[in-house]
Design an enzyme around this catalytic site. Structure first.
Site, PDB file in Angstrom:
ATOM      1  N   GLY A 297       0.786  -1.327   0.224  1.00 21.58           N
ATOM      2  CA  GLY A 297      -0.238   0.126   0.095  1.00 21.58           C
ATOM      3  C   GLY A 297       1.084   1.295   0.014  1.00 21.58           C
ATOM      4  O   GLY A 297       0.444   2.356   1.062  1.00 21.58           O
ATOM      5  N   ASP A 320       0.985  -1.655  -5.089  1.00 19.09           N
ATOM      6  CA  ASP A 320      -1.235  -0.272  -4.609  1.00 19.09           C
ATOM      7  C   ASP A 320      -1.803  -1.073  -5.728  1.00 19.09           C
ATOM      8  O   ASP A 320      -1.096  -1.874  -6.204  1.00 19.09           O
ATOM      9  CB  ASP A 320      -0.104   0.780  -4.767  1.00 19.09           C
ATOM     10  CG  ASP A 320      -1.074   1.013  -3.784  1.00 19.09           C
ATOM     11  OD1 ASP A 320      -3.134   1.889  -4.435  1.00 19.09           O
ATOM     12  OD2 ASP A 320      -0.875   2.083  -2.361  1.00 19.09           O
ATOM     13  N   PHE A 352      -3.966  -5.754  -1.646  1.00 16.92           N
ATOM     14  CA  PHE A 352      -3.316  -6.040   0.537  1.00 16.92           C
ATOM     15  C   PHE A 352      -4.338  -6.812   0.769  1.00 16.92           C
ATOM     16  O   PHE A 352      -3.969  -7.116   2.290  1.00 16.92           O
ATOM     17  CB  PHE A 352      -2.602  -4.818   1.216  1.00 16.92           C
ATOM     18  CG  PHE A 352      -3.944  -3.793   1.259  1.00 16.92           C
ATOM     19  CD1 PHE A 352      -4.912  -3.629   1.535  1.00 16.92           C
ATOM     20  CD2 PHE A 352      -2.966  -2.561   0.943  1.00 16.92           C
ATOM     21  CE1 PHE A 352      -5.224  -2.370   1.974  1.00 16.92           C
ATOM     22  CE2 PHE A 352      -3.222  -1.306   1.598  1.00 16.92           C
ATOM     23  CZ  PHE A 352      -4.721  -1.596   1.751  1.00 16.92           C
ATOM     24  N   ARG A 367       3.487   1.984   5.937  1.00 18.21           N
ATOM     25  CA  ARG A 367       3.092   3.572   6.057  1.00 18.21           C
ATOM     26  C   ARG A 367       1.985   4.198   5.780  1.00 18.21           C
ATOM     27  O   ARG A 367       1.134   3.774   4.866  1.00 18.21           O
ATOM     28  CB  ARG A 367       4.388   3.774   5.881  1.00 18.21           C
ATOM     29  CG  ARG A 367       4.307   5.721   6.678  1.00 18.21           C
ATOM     30  CD  ARG A 367       4.972   6.195   6.085  1.00 18.21           C
ATOM     31  NE  ARG A 367       4.785   7.321   4.630  1.00 18.21           N
ATOM     32  CZ  ARG A 367       6.010   7.871   3.544  1.00 18.21           C
ATOM     33  NH1 ARG A 367       7.085   7.646   3.897  1.00 18.21           N
ATOM     34  NH2 ARG A 367       5.370   8.287   2.634  1.00 18.21           N
ATOM     35  N   HIS A 371      -3.690   2.450   9.500  1.00 17.32           N
ATOM     36  CA  HIS A 371      -4.640   3.819  10.546  1.00 17.32           C
ATOM     37  C   HIS A 371      -5.804   3.570   9.531  1.00 17.32           C
ATOM     38  O   HIS A 371      -6.988   4.844  10.035  1.00 17.32           O
ATOM     39  CB  HIS A 371      -3.788   4.721  10.154  1.00 17.32           C
ATOM     40  CG  HIS A 371      -4.074   5.684   9.456  1.00 17.32           C
ATOM     41  ND1 HIS A 371      -3.413   6.955   9.542  1.00 17.32           N
ATOM     42  CD2 HIS A 371      -3.678   5.624   8.553  1.00 17.32           C
ATOM     43  CE1 HIS A 371      -3.238   7.745   8.859  1.00 17.32           C
ATOM     44  NE2 HIS A 371      -3.292   7.048   7.605  1.00 17.32           N
TER      45      HIS A 371
HETATM   46  C1  LIG Z   1      -2.860   7.060   3.293  1.00 18.09           C
HETATM   47  S1  LIG Z   1      -1.944   5.897   2.018  1.00 18.09           S
HETATM   48  C2  LIG Z   1      -0.455   5.792   1.974  1.00 18.09           C
HETATM   49  C3  LIG Z   1       1.058   5.344   1.365  1.00 18.09           C
HETATM   50  C4  LIG Z   1       2.049   5.607   1.663  1.00 18.09           C
HETATM   51  N1  LIG Z   1       1.898   4.205   2.734  1.00 18.09           N
HETATM   52  C5  LIG Z   1       2.045   7.042   2.155  1.00 18.09           C
HETATM   53  O1  LIG Z   1       2.525   6.475   3.588  1.00 18.09           O
HETATM   54  O2  LIG Z   1       2.413   6.995   1.101  1.00 18.09           O
HETATM   55  C6  LIG Z   1      -2.937   4.142   1.718  1.00 18.09           C
HETATM   56  C7  LIG Z   1      -2.523   3.878   0.714  1.00 18.09           C
HETATM   57  O3  LIG Z   1      -3.028   2.692   0.272  1.00 18.09           O
HETATM   58  C8  LIG Z   1      -4.042   1.761  -1.129  1.00 18.09           C
HETATM   59  N2  LIG Z   1      -4.721   1.516  -1.316  1.00 18.09           N
HETATM   60  C9  LIG Z   1      -5.743   1.352  -0.710  1.00 18.09           C
HETATM   61  N3  LIG Z   1      -6.477   0.598  -1.095  1.00 18.09           N
HETATM   62  C10 LIG Z   1      -6.173  -0.865  -1.370  1.00 18.09           C
HETATM   63  C11 LIG Z   1      -6.227  -2.277  -1.497  1.00 18.09           C
HETATM   64  N4  LIG Z   1      -6.980  -3.075  -0.806  1.00 18.09           N
HETATM   65  N5  LIG Z   1      -4.876  -2.402  -2.160  1.00 18.09           N
HETATM   66  C12 LIG Z   1      -3.652  -2.215  -1.689  1.00 18.09           C
HETATM   67  N6  LIG Z   1      -3.534  -0.419  -2.018  1.00 18.09           N
HETATM   68  C13 LIG Z   1      -4.251  -0.213  -1.323  1.00 18.09           C
HETATM   69  C14 LIG Z   1      -4.182   3.127  -1.499  1.00 18.09           C
HETATM   70  O4  LIG Z   1      -4.614   3.127  -2.830  1.00 18.09           O
HETATM   71  C15 LIG Z   1      -2.949   4.552  -0.660  1.00 18.09           C
HETATM   72  O5  LIG Z   1      -2.146   4.694  -1.711  1.00 18.09           O
END
Ligand SMILES: C[S@@+](CC[C@H](N)C(=O)[O-])C[C@H]1O[C@@H](n2cnc3c(N)ncnc32)[C@H](O)[C@@H]1O
Length: 505
Positions: A297, A320, A352, A367, A371
């Site tokens: 993610g 992602d 994920f 990261r 949350h």
């Molecule tokens: C708050 S962002 C954090 C992104 C990155 N880890 C950072 O710290 O910059 C949450 C991430 O979770 C990803 N996400 C949401 N649902 C997901 C899924 N089912 N599988 C993979 N990624 C996912 C979103 O696309 C997003 O990039």
């Protein structure tokens, strides 16, 4: 002879002022060690451990002094009305006020010029700027002119930081407005579903925040009170992915919401605001040559890029959603040229919630992912990793760790060693952070404001949470892992290390 309550207040005020004075001198001593070309608290710089620890005490002391010295009714009203200050800052960020003021340097920019450039009538704008300058954001340098101060300067030419501030003024602001009604709603109130939130109520959608954020809408529905959102091509490309951007061009009547570009720019930048210390406050060098870090993610891989620059022997897989991964190659090319071509970094579309296809990686890094998810979903996400882990694999979570302001343990002075006092005790006992010295609030009060705000934003948008150590432990153990250590970081965001349950370190 003062009243006993007055005597207690006098004694507490003296103790807090003493802590403030002592820690200010510690901070000054650290500043004096900086080389001539370094400016404290600036850009991506992280402070020394001593400066960071002193800063926590100073901030906590400022909160205590406010409590001890304020007229209570005025203090209540100031906080109750603080949405007005926030609203003024949202506007200033959205309208690029800091960038405009930067053109005037120390002499500032006249209110006439500022008014002409941003389109708000000058007498009204003066009042907005006066309020922000009085709140120590911006500086009034003459009867009719304003300049940046050290706080507003942080938004100058920094699209991610500006976006992070501006983002709060869009759907996030409306969503918080709907929090009371949602909490009291007989169905949504007790729910922990990501689709039964104050956000859902505010924008009138049944979609989860991320599904709503990445959906396209008719242009007329994507309006906001400010001029078009982030246009910087770099972040638009990050945000949308090349495929989606191309589609938007063909499909003129459908556009991305203004929040999307801001959100992705903000996520990319959040790593530089709270994440730089994670590069230095975890022993990445001990992982060994060619160790693999899977950034689950990971967005476009903002953290992996930082780590890639600092540790040439590490390898990275960024996972992602497909649209996010589609936009990532350009960012890597710009930031870490050659990493993709050489195979040091790989980009992978992966949901994920499914089992992770990368087996036996050294680190699975999350990261600001857990949350966004209530406990049962967070445990499901981690359960997708457990079957892929080898005996030496570790899961690292970079998240806020929250603590109550009350502690029954005896107070201990802040550490002057190389650890963050908030997490120092957690290195040996993950459930018991070292409380701040008396009479400060045990969780450093004001210094934990941002973590508490983020916690309530997570509640508002996702029905999710910034967890306490015990709450992390429950989610982690539910996935067949064990919480090994909460690493001290010079950031409100800590690193929580987990290993497979039953496997020793
Ligand atoms: C708050 S962002 C954090 C992104 C990155 N880890 C950072 O710290 O910059 C949450 C991430 O979770 C990803 N996400 C949401 N649902 C997901 C899924 N089912 N599988 C993979 N990624 C996912 C979103 O696309 C997003 O990039």
């Amino acid at each position: 002879m003062p009243h006993p309550e007055t005597s207690a207040r006098i004694s507490n005020l003296r103790k807090v002022v003493e802590l403030l004075a002592t820690n200010s001198e510690k901070l000054i001593a650290e500043w004096e060690k900086l080389p001539d070309d370094r400016y404290p608290h600036y850009g991506t710089d992280i402070p020394s451990h001593e400066a960071y620890n002193a800063g926590l005490v100073i901030k906590a002391a400022m909160g205590s002094i406010e409590e001890l010295t304020s007229k209570p009714t005025i203090r209540l009203l100031e906080v109750a009305w603080s949405h007005i200050n926030a609203r003024c800052l949202h506007m200033a960020a959205e309208l690029h006020v800091a960038d405009i003021l930067a053109e005037g340097g120390d002499e500032g920019v006249s209110i006439d010029t500022l008014s002409e450039k941003i389109g708000i009538e000058k007498h009204k704008l003066t009042r907005i700027m006066r309020a922000l300058a009085s709140d120590h954001i911006f500086r009034q340098v003459g009867p009719d002119s304003f300049a940046n101060n050290i706080i507003s300067q942080a938004m100058v030419d920094d699209e991610p930081v500006r976006s992070w501030v501006a983002l709060q003024g869009l759907s996030n602001f409306s969503a918080v407005d709907h929090l009371p009604a949602t909490l009291l709603d007989p169905v949504a109130g007790p729910s922990y579903e990501v689709t039964a939130t104050a956000f859902n109520r505010a924008v009138g959608t049944e979609l989860s925040f991320f599904d709503w954020l990445t959906g396209k809408v008719p242009a007329s529905e994507a309006t906001s009170y400010y001029r078009p959102a982030t246009q910087h091509p770099r972040y638009v490309a990050h945000a949308n992915g090349a495929a989606k951007a191309n589609q938007a061009e063909k499909d003129e009547e459908l556009v991305f919401r203004p929040e999307e570009a801001l959100f992705n720019a903000a996520m990319f930048g959040s790593g530089r605001v709270t994440g730089t210390s994670h590069v230095y406050d975890y022993p990445w060098g001990d992982l060994g040559r060619n160790a693999t870090v899977v950034d689950v993610g990971g967005g476009v891989g903002g953290f992996a890029m930082q780590l890639c620059a600092a540790y040439p022997s590490l390898r990275f897989i960024v996972q992602d959603q497909p649209a996010m991964i589609a936009g990532a190659p350009g960012v890597w090319q710009e930031t870490q040229p050659g990493a993709l071509a050489s195979g040091r970094a790989t980009l992978m579309a992966h949901d994920f919630f499914a089992p992770n296809p990368v087996k036996g990686a050294d680190v699975y890094w999350f990261r600001h992912v857990l949350h966004n998810w209530p406990d049962k979903d967070a445990t499901r996400i981690l359960s997708g990793i457990t079957p892929s882990m080898g005996p030496s694999s570790r899961v690292l979570l970079a998240e806020h760790v929250t603590f109550p302001p009350f502690s029954s343990s005896p107070p201990s002075p802040p550490s002057t060693t190389t650890t963050n006092p908030k997490a120092a005790a957690a290195t040996t006992a993950p459930h018991s952070p070292a409380p701040a010295p008396s009479p400060l609030l045990a969780n450093y009060g004001r210094a934990s404001t941002f973590s508490n705000q983020d916690d309530l934003l997570m509640l508002t948008l996702f029905n999710s949470i910034e967890r306490t150590p015990a709450e992390y432990q429950s989610v982690i153990e539910g996935a067949g892992l064990r919480l090994v250590k909460i690493w001290p970081c010079r950031s409100p965001v800590s690193i929580i290390e987990c290993r497979l349950a039953g496997v020793s370190d």
